[in-house]
Design an enzyme around this catalytic site. Sequence first.
Site, PDB file in Angstrom:
ATOM      1  N   ASP A 106       0.777  -1.231  -0.089  1.00 19.79           N
ATOM      2  CA  ASP A 106       0.022   0.044   0.088  1.00 19.79           C
ATOM      3  C   ASP A 106       0.710   1.383  -0.132  1.00 19.79           C
ATOM      4  OD1 ASP A 106      -2.250  -1.483   0.229  1.00 19.79           O
ATOM      5  OD2 ASP A 106      -2.318  -1.709   2.208  1.00 19.79           O
TER       6      ASP A 106
ATOM      7  N   LYS B  61       1.816   2.218  -5.089  1.00 14.48           N
ATOM      8  CA  LYS B  61       2.426   1.611  -6.474  1.00 14.48           C
ATOM      9  C   LYS B  61       1.508   1.737  -7.594  1.00 14.48           C
ATOM     10  CE  LYS B  61       2.235  -2.312  -4.267  1.00 14.48           C
ATOM     11  NZ  LYS B  61       2.304  -1.957  -2.973  1.00 14.48           N
ATOM     12  N   GLY B  62       0.087   1.725  -7.352  1.00 19.61           N
ATOM     13  CA  GLY B  62      -1.041   2.118  -8.172  1.00 19.61           C
ATOM     14  C   GLY B  62      -0.769   3.416  -8.783  1.00 19.61           C
TER      15      GLY B  62
ATOM     16  N   GLY C 178      -4.376  -4.259  -3.592  1.00 19.37           N
ATOM     17  CA  GLY C 178      -5.396  -3.068  -4.027  1.00 19.37           C
ATOM     18  C   GLY C 178      -4.620  -1.930  -4.340  1.00 19.37           C
ATOM     19  N   HIS C 179      -4.691  -1.515  -5.513  1.00 22.43           N
ATOM     20  CA  HIS C 179      -3.871  -0.467  -5.944  1.00 22.43           C
ATOM     21  C   HIS C 179      -4.908   0.820  -6.616  1.00 22.43           C
ATOM     22  CE1 HIS C 179      -0.208  -3.184  -7.188  1.00 22.43           C
ATOM     23  NE2 HIS C 179      -0.549  -3.292  -5.914  1.00 22.43           N
TER      24      HIS C 179
ATOM     25  N   VAL D 161       2.832  14.107  -3.753  1.00 25.02           N
ATOM     26  CA  VAL D 161       2.227  15.089  -2.532  1.00 25.02           C
ATOM     27  C   VAL D 161       0.655  15.307  -2.730  1.00 25.02           C
ATOM     28  CG1 VAL D 161       4.076  16.592  -2.767  1.00 25.02           C
ATOM     29  CG2 VAL D 161       2.392  16.970  -4.317  1.00 25.02           C
TER      30      VAL D 161
ATOM     31  N   GLN E 282       2.166  -6.015  -3.444  1.00 25.18           N
ATOM     32  CA  GLN E 282       2.615  -6.338  -2.116  1.00 25.18           C
ATOM     33  C   GLN E 282       3.896  -5.303  -1.553  1.00 25.18           C
ATOM     34  OE1 GLN E 282       1.426  -9.560  -3.706  1.00 25.18           O
ATOM     35  NE2 GLN E 282      -0.484  -8.443  -3.014  1.00 25.18           N
TER      36      GLN E 282
HETATM   37  P1  GDP Z   1      -0.545   0.379  -3.493  1.00 29.89           P
HETATM   38  O1  GDP Z   1      -1.380  -0.876  -3.148  1.00 29.89           O
HETATM   39  O2  GDP Z   1       0.872   0.509  -3.220  1.00 29.89           O
HETATM   40  O3  GDP Z   1      -1.073   0.753  -5.092  1.00 29.89           O
HETATM   41  O4  GDP Z   1      -1.543   1.456  -2.582  1.00 29.89           O
HETATM   42  P2  GDP Z   1      -2.579   1.818  -2.250  1.00 29.89           P
HETATM   43  O5  GDP Z   1      -3.531   2.222  -3.115  1.00 29.89           O
HETATM   44  O6  GDP Z   1      -3.262   0.651  -1.673  1.00 29.89           O
HETATM   45  O7  GDP Z   1      -2.835   2.719  -1.188  1.00 29.89           O
HETATM   46  C1  GDP Z   1      -2.102   4.030  -1.247  1.00 29.89           C
HETATM   47  C2  GDP Z   1      -3.336   5.181  -0.947  1.00 29.89           C
HETATM   48  O8  GDP Z   1      -2.789   6.458  -0.761  1.00 29.89           O
HETATM   49  C3  GDP Z   1      -4.365   5.407  -1.959  1.00 29.89           C
HETATM   50  O9  GDP Z   1      -5.485   5.594  -1.252  1.00 29.89           O
HETATM   51  C4  GDP Z   1      -3.738   6.399  -2.849  1.00 29.89           C
HETATM   52  O10 GDP Z   1      -4.932   7.173  -3.439  1.00 29.89           O
HETATM   53  C5  GDP Z   1      -3.222   7.287  -1.780  1.00 29.89           C
HETATM   54  N1  GDP Z   1      -1.999   7.919  -2.317  1.00 29.89           N
HETATM   55  C6  GDP Z   1      -1.080   7.804  -3.136  1.00 29.89           C
HETATM   56  N2  GDP Z   1       0.025   8.661  -3.091  1.00 29.89           N
HETATM   57  C7  GDP Z   1      -0.554   9.777  -2.401  1.00 29.89           C
HETATM   58  C8  GDP Z   1      -0.056  10.738  -1.748  1.00 29.89           C
HETATM   59  O11 GDP Z   1       0.988  11.334  -2.266  1.00 29.89           O
HETATM   60  N3  GDP Z   1      -0.813  11.763  -1.007  1.00 29.89           N
HETATM   61  C9  GDP Z   1      -1.806  11.364  -0.408  1.00 29.89           C
HETATM   62  N4  GDP Z   1      -2.703  11.804   0.399  1.00 29.89           N
HETATM   63  N5  GDP Z   1      -2.471   9.913  -0.832  1.00 29.89           N
HETATM   64  C10 GDP Z   1      -1.802   9.408  -1.729  1.00 29.89           C
HETATM   65  P1  IMO Z   2      -0.723  -4.011  -2.096  1.00 25.16           P
HETATM   66  O1  IMO Z   2      -0.293  -4.650  -3.620  1.00 25.16           O
HETATM   67  C1  IMO Z   2      -1.083  -4.746   2.136  1.00 25.16           C
HETATM   68  C2  IMO Z   2      -0.861  -8.568   3.614  1.00 25.16           C
HETATM   69  C3  IMO Z   2      -2.108  -9.064   4.296  1.00 25.16           C
HETATM   70  C4  IMO Z   2      -1.422 -10.179   5.179  1.00 25.16           C
HETATM   71  C5  IMO Z   2      -0.455 -10.834   4.475  1.00 25.16           C
HETATM   72  C6  IMO Z   2      -0.912 -12.208   3.883  1.00 25.16           C
HETATM   73  O2  IMO Z   2      -2.117  -3.339  -2.175  1.00 25.16           O
HETATM   74  O3  IMO Z   2       0.509  -3.176  -1.613  1.00 25.16           O
HETATM   75  P2  IMO Z   2      -2.411 -12.854   1.791  1.00 25.16           P
HETATM   76  O4  IMO Z   2      -3.693 -12.462   1.600  1.00 25.16           O
HETATM   77  O5  IMO Z   2      -1.320 -12.220   0.638  1.00 25.16           O
HETATM   78  O6  IMO Z   2      -1.949 -14.321   2.025  1.00 25.16           O
HETATM   79  O7  IMO Z   2      -2.112 -12.012   3.192  1.00 25.16           O
HETATM   80  O8  IMO Z   2      -0.082  -9.947   3.322  1.00 25.16           O
HETATM   81  N1  IMO Z   2      -1.126  -8.097   2.153  1.00 25.16           N
HETATM   82  C7  IMO Z   2      -1.047  -6.746   1.824  1.00 25.16           C
HETATM   83  N2  IMO Z   2      -0.884  -5.892   2.570  1.00 25.16           N
HETATM   84  N3  IMO Z   2      -1.019  -4.441   0.683  1.00 25.16           N
HETATM   85  C8  IMO Z   2      -1.108  -5.475  -0.107  1.00 25.16           C
HETATM   86  O9  IMO Z   2      -0.988  -5.453  -1.454  1.00 25.16           O
HETATM   87  C9  IMO Z   2      -1.212  -6.794   0.349  1.00 25.16           C
HETATM   88  N4  IMO Z   2      -1.514  -8.066  -0.115  1.00 25.16           N
HETATM   89  C10 IMO Z   2      -1.267  -8.833   0.997  1.00 25.16           C
HETATM   90  O10 IMO Z   2      -2.776  -7.928   4.960  1.00 25.16           O
HETATM   91  O11 IMO Z   2      -1.033  -9.299   6.367  1.00 25.16           O
HETATM   92 MG    MG Z   3      -2.665  -1.513  -1.831  1.00 32.97          MG
END
Ligand code: GDP
Ligand code: IMO
Ligand code: MG
Length: 431
Positions: free
Chosen positions: A14, A17-18, A41-42, A414, A224
């Site tokens: 999280d 990356k998305g 979840g991206h 940002v 991840q």
């Molecule tokens: P990923 O799994 O690595 O793609 O990340 P996620 O999408 O799960 O979580 C990142 C969260 O941070 C999302 O809700 C994005 O919309 C948000 N986000 C990404 N970059 C920024 C940033 O620079 N500032 C803020 N406030 N939110 C951001």
């Molecule tokens: P993105 O790509 C954050 C975590 C789960 C759990 C562990 C094992 O959005 O960054 P699993 O279902 O993979 O067997 O769960 O890994 N986990 C993540 N945490 N971001 C993710 O993906 C994750 N994918 C798995 O919460 O701790």
């Molecule tokens: Mg994510």
Amino acid sequence: MSESLVVIGSQWGDEGKGKITDYFACRADMVVRYQGGNNAGHTVVFDGHKYSLQSIPSGIFNPKTVNVMANGMVVNPVSVIEELERLHKQGITDYQLFISSRAAMVMPWHSAFDGAYEALKGGKLIGTTKKGIGPAYSDKYSRTGLRIGDLLEPEYFAERLQAALAEKNPQLEMLGLPTYDFQAVYDQYMEIAKVIGPMITDTSLLIDSYLRQEDKKVLFEGAQGMMLCIDHGTYPYVTSSTPSASSVPVGAGISPKWVKNVLGVAKAYCTRVGEGPFPTELFDERAHEIRERGHEYGTVTGRPRRVGWFDAVVARYTSRLAGIDWWALMLFDVLSGLDKIMICTGYECDGEILQAPPSTIATLARCKPVLIEMDGWKEDITGCRSFDELPEAAKAYVRKIEEITETPVGMISVGPDRKQTITIAEELKKF
Ligand code: GDP
Ligand code: IMO
Ligand code: MG
């Protein structure tokens, strides 16, 4: 020669990356997911709209970009179809998507086992996403799994399904879970084959053909984060794949010689969702403040994310393991308003200062973070579009991270929107 860039998560997932993949995908010819599945979840935000992707690559919004779900993924075809339907409802109908015939297939019993194994842990949960990722990878490695390409060979699919159910149904029964009827599953998956069949191909050949072409830009999108790596993460509180750049050759089916330019996505602080050690975790009001400001709730499961300070021990470790060339420092705006910001530079453990994470979580549990204190800044930085526009204290924070991780910051984010991005490294500006 083609250009390639690997985008990986360097903390516990999280990291953003998305957002970063989408940012580059506007100019990329191909985006490849090479590990993980719909546990990811991206989030992608642009033009006032927010999109959430689980297994589909973040290049899906650019009609010119070829998106590939490669062999190293575990692919749940039901979830892919649902994801596409969601995108269609949001107006995303013009895209290119291919799925590897060699990708392991997540079957309905995998999520049933995922939930049941967690329940059997007697409270010592991993906190998985319950998407069946671990059981699907287990079946892949024990050579009993079905693969996406099997959908195109009905007789062979029937054979593999029969064999799988002969093994899984008795296990499901023992766990008190519903069993699966061969004909019902067969019929359902033959319907699924009609929808995703045209997307199934030998993606190894496809990716290789792009890499060999002059002027093609290929992006590899990790899922991840490195601390969730099955080998190098906080085992057993990890996922079941390797989120590193090292996974790209195997997971995409290409030669390692194509892997260069690694962008490590890192939050300006740290978060973790699910169980497991987290040395810089905060439990006070500051955690609450950062969680609310950063909307730190899981995209897949909605769980509140645990929050802590930037951990340079982790960053140095993941930079070394994945060969990170630059950081993309994310959610930097979320730190605005804090009086003081801490950075963890080492772990104090049993009277010693450790510079790298210990290999067992029993030792890690005894580690206390050694923190340095940096001045915060009050200004809203969401409108900054260059490094020079940032407040002095924010610049000092970036410089400190570069110094203690020995890795340059190539980008700063940002805000969640595509536009809220500062690119510093010349190489990244050119990609
Ligand atoms: P990923 O799994 O690595 O793609 O990340 P996620 O999408 O799960 O979580 C990142 C969260 O941070 C999302 O809700 C994005 O919309 C948000 N986000 C990404 N970059 C920024 C940033 O620079 N500032 C803020 N406030 N939110 C951001
Ligand atoms: P993105 O790509 C954050 C975590 C789960 C759990 C562990 C094992 O959005 O960054 P699993 O279902 O993979 O067997 O769960 O890994 N986990 C993540 N945490 N971001 C993710 O993906 C994750 N994918 C798995 O919460 O701790
Ligand atoms: Mg994510």
